[in-house]
Design an enzyme around this catalytic site. Structure first.
Site, PDB file in Angstrom:
ATOM      1  N   GLU A 412       0.872  -1.177   0.000  1.00 19.72           N
ATOM      2  CA  GLU A 412       0.000   0.000   0.000  1.00 19.72           C
ATOM      3  C   GLU A 412       0.901   1.216   0.000  1.00 19.72           C
ATOM      4  OE1 GLU A 412      -3.335   2.349   2.658  1.00 19.72           O
ATOM      5  OE2 GLU A 412      -3.349   0.165   2.641  1.00 19.72           O
ATOM      6  N   HIS A 414      -0.343   4.591  -0.290  1.00 21.18           N
ATOM      7  CA  HIS A 414      -1.318   5.684  -0.293  1.00 21.18           C
ATOM      8  C   HIS A 414      -0.661   7.058  -0.172  1.00 21.18           C
ATOM      9  CE1 HIS A 414      -5.853   6.155   0.823  1.00 21.18           C
ATOM     10  NE2 HIS A 414      -5.499   6.903  -0.187  1.00 21.18           N
ATOM     11  N   GLU A 465      -4.671   0.363  -2.535  1.00 22.53           N
ATOM     12  CA  GLU A 465      -4.536   1.822  -2.543  1.00 22.53           C
ATOM     13  C   GLU A 465      -3.140   2.287  -2.965  1.00 22.53           C
ATOM     14  OE1 GLU A 465      -5.986   2.838   1.377  1.00 22.53           O
ATOM     15  OE2 GLU A 465      -8.039   2.967   0.659  1.00 22.53           O
ATOM     16  N   GLU A 532     -14.036  -3.016  -0.294  1.00 30.00           N
ATOM     17  CA  GLU A 532     -14.311  -2.408   1.005  1.00 30.00           C
ATOM     18  C   GLU A 532     -15.642  -1.679   0.890  1.00 30.00           C
ATOM     19  OE1 GLU A 532     -11.240   0.107   2.616  1.00 30.00           O
ATOM     20  OE2 GLU A 532      -9.635  -1.290   2.096  1.00 30.00           O
TER      21      GLU A 532
END
Length: 570
Positions: A412, A414, A465, A532
């Site tokens: 991830e 992000h 992400e 999600e």
């Protein structure tokens, strides 16, 4: 060890193209024995190094990896503190706790540019002594090897045995295994580990969670006989039209020339023989069963069998036995719909972190049993391993109890492409930057090689992400090269539709039900899941009926509620 790198280098920490040094190639997590075992028997070729270790916290600027005295066999570590392995440095009081969502943990404190790391970089110097168990040492004395495996660590480790540098590893959610045969000696041995808080790998590990470090999963020794099954790749198919199964396995056998035959036996878990064969040993030994009268595996009826492979030497003696539990099932996307054993499946799922309020991510087997029991009691039939591969025992439980898994790569990023809610694709890691491709492909490779044989794993995920880019194309291609059957999931392509091809499933986060319905009415090519949705942290989970109502569309195949358990530290 002439063919190995024998000197550690600090330069690896900030070089994204160096993510493993002397690491054993990733392989299946089949179980090996020196004899023919009973079903469920633990391996006699493994030795746990869990328990009390000694530890000292320093800064990266305080140590010289090329001349580091702490790794020496005779180093006096009596002034070091104590720590249990597995555990986290934070939970043991050696580091402060941090919870960070989108940004990187150094943001607002330092400003390193990728792939560099902050100057404030904690290093835990771990040490412990051990004596190789007689049953493992016998393999070493007879021409075999002994390895050490770190099943979970954060974020990067350098490892020495008896002062000899044996390896470096990143990606702490899949095994980092090193051959230590030549470094061992009779009697007491010393293993030393420098575990770094930050490395270039930290840029790939910006998950929304507590930032916890140290050796947080088990450490173990394993012996490999002179003829050793290094990898088992098992296809256990079930044909819904004929209601029969078939087994197709490929074994990678080290030093096969020193063996005569390989025999394979398939048993049910009561020990009844379903099928067996024997063939000459070769470096790549293929096992093909033909049609089998077996029960199919599903979450509702998780029928399991055990494949037992025995290597026989030229003298007729057993050299090694390898076992692997298998479930016969077929999971495919057909006509835009994901089907298990010929029938549409709907995921009633949750996103699950490995987490305990006292132990952090160093969870126990009982924690996992409690979690899976909760799932079965509450009709949760699927888990996404957000956002990293889980402990190996979890997959065994999901096979046994019947839980569908999206197995997610440890990635991830992000904070590299979102700041103040503004997306900056040009700064995304890994994006289309070639220097990151090797590390990212290695991460999905390590996960897939380890978990390939588990029937509970239905879908591979490229991560979470992390925007999109050419690196994800490389990961998607690698996944399908290894596994042409399971679909590949990645939600991040919604941020750049030029990369729609990196996911076989349309997957979105927190989309409104009416937005999803628009997609389902558009004659889509891909099935849809909400990777999600609902966001059940705290007092929430409203509007669930609107999502359930979407199940009337065949291509809506459920979703995964965020998340399974709140992350809180006592």
């Amino acid at each position: 060890m002439a063919d190995k790198i024998t000197t550690a280098s600090a330069a690896w920490l900030t070089d994204p193209t160096v993510f493993a040094v002397n690491r054993t190639p990733a392989h299946s997590n089949h179980v090996t024995f020196s004899h023919i075992p009973a079903i469920g028997e633990p391996s006699d070729l493994k030795q746990s190094l869990d328990g009390e270790w000694r530890v000292e916290m320093v800064q990266a600027s305080d140590i010289d990896l090329e001349e580091e005295p702490f790794a020496a066999e005779d180093f006096d570590d009596s002034a070091f503190g104590r720590i249990d392995v597995p555990s986290h440095l934070q939970n043991a009081g050696y580091m402060n706790h941090k919870y960070v969502n989108i940004q990187y943990p150094w943001d607002g404190h330092e400003n390193p540019q990728e792939p560099n790391v902050p100057e404030t970089n904690h290093v835990a110097l771990y040490r412990r002594t051990f004596t190789v168990a007689e049953r493992l040492d016998a393999a070493r004395q007879n021409g075999g090897t002994v390895s050490i495996t770190f099943h979970g660590m954060a974020t990067a480790i350098y490892v020495w045995v008896n002062g000899v540098f044996v390896g470096y590893g990143e990606d702490g959610y899949t095994p980092n295994e090193f051959d230590i045969t030549e470094a061992l000696h009779d009697g007491e041995n010393v293993v030393a580990v420098a575990c770094y808080e930050y490395a270039s790998a930290s840029w790939l590990e910006d998950q929304d969670y507590w930032r916890l470090h140290g050796l947080f999963r088990s450490v173990e020794l394993a012996a490999q006989p002179h003829v050793h099954i290094e990898d088992m790749k098992v296809e256990a198919d079930w044909n819904p039209e004929t209601a029969t199964g078939s087994l197709d396995a490929l074994l990678a056998v080290r030093n096969a020339k020193n063996a005569a035959t390989v025999s394979a036996t398939l048993k049910d878990l009561s020990g009844n023989v379903v099928w067996e064969t024997a063939l000459a040993a070769s470096d790549e030994t293929g096992i093909v069963s033909g049609s089998l009268d077996v029960k199919p595996w599903s979450a509702e009826s998780p029928a399991l069998y055990e494949l037992q492979v025995v290597v026989i030497g030229h003298d007729g003696a057993i050299v090694e036995t390898a076992t692997q539990r298998v479930g016969f099932r077929r999971f495919r996307i057909e006509d835009g719909i994901m089907k298990l054993n010929g029938k549409r499946v709907v995921f009633k799922g949750a996103d699950r972190h490995e987490f305990d309020a006292k132990r952090g991510r160093a969870i126990t087997r009982q924690d996992m049993i409690d979690d899976i029991t909760f799932c079965k009691r509450h009709n949760i039939n699927a888990i996404r391993t957000s956002h990293y591969p889980n402990q190996e025992y979890w997959y065994d439980l999901c096979d046994e109890y019947g839980i569908y898994l999206i197995d997610e790569t440890n990635m991830e990023t992000h904070g590299s492409w979102v700041a103040n809610n503004i997306e900056t694709p040009e700064t995304a890691v890994p994006g289309s930057k070639p220097q990151w491709e090797g590390a990212c492909v290695d991460r999905i490779n390590s996960m897939m090689r380890r978990d390939y044989n588990h029937p509970s794993v239905l879908i591979w995920s490229l991560g979470n992400e992390s925007f999109a880019g050419e690196v994800f194309r490389a990961m998607h291609a690698h996944a399908h090269a290894i596994d042409p059957n399971r679909p590949v999931h990645y939600e991040g392509s919604v941020h750049d539709r030029a990369f729609d091809d990196v996911t076989d499933i349309e997957s979105r986060m927190y989309a409104h039900a009416d937005e999803i319905e628009e997609y389902l009415k558009s004659n889509p090519k891909k099935p849809y899941i909400s990777c999600e949705y609902m966001h059940a942290m705290g007092n929430s989970v409203g509007n669930m009926d609107e999502y359930v109502a979407l199940e009337r569309y065949p291509q809506y195949q459920g979703g995964f509620i965020w998340d399974f358990i709140d992350q809180a530290i006592l």
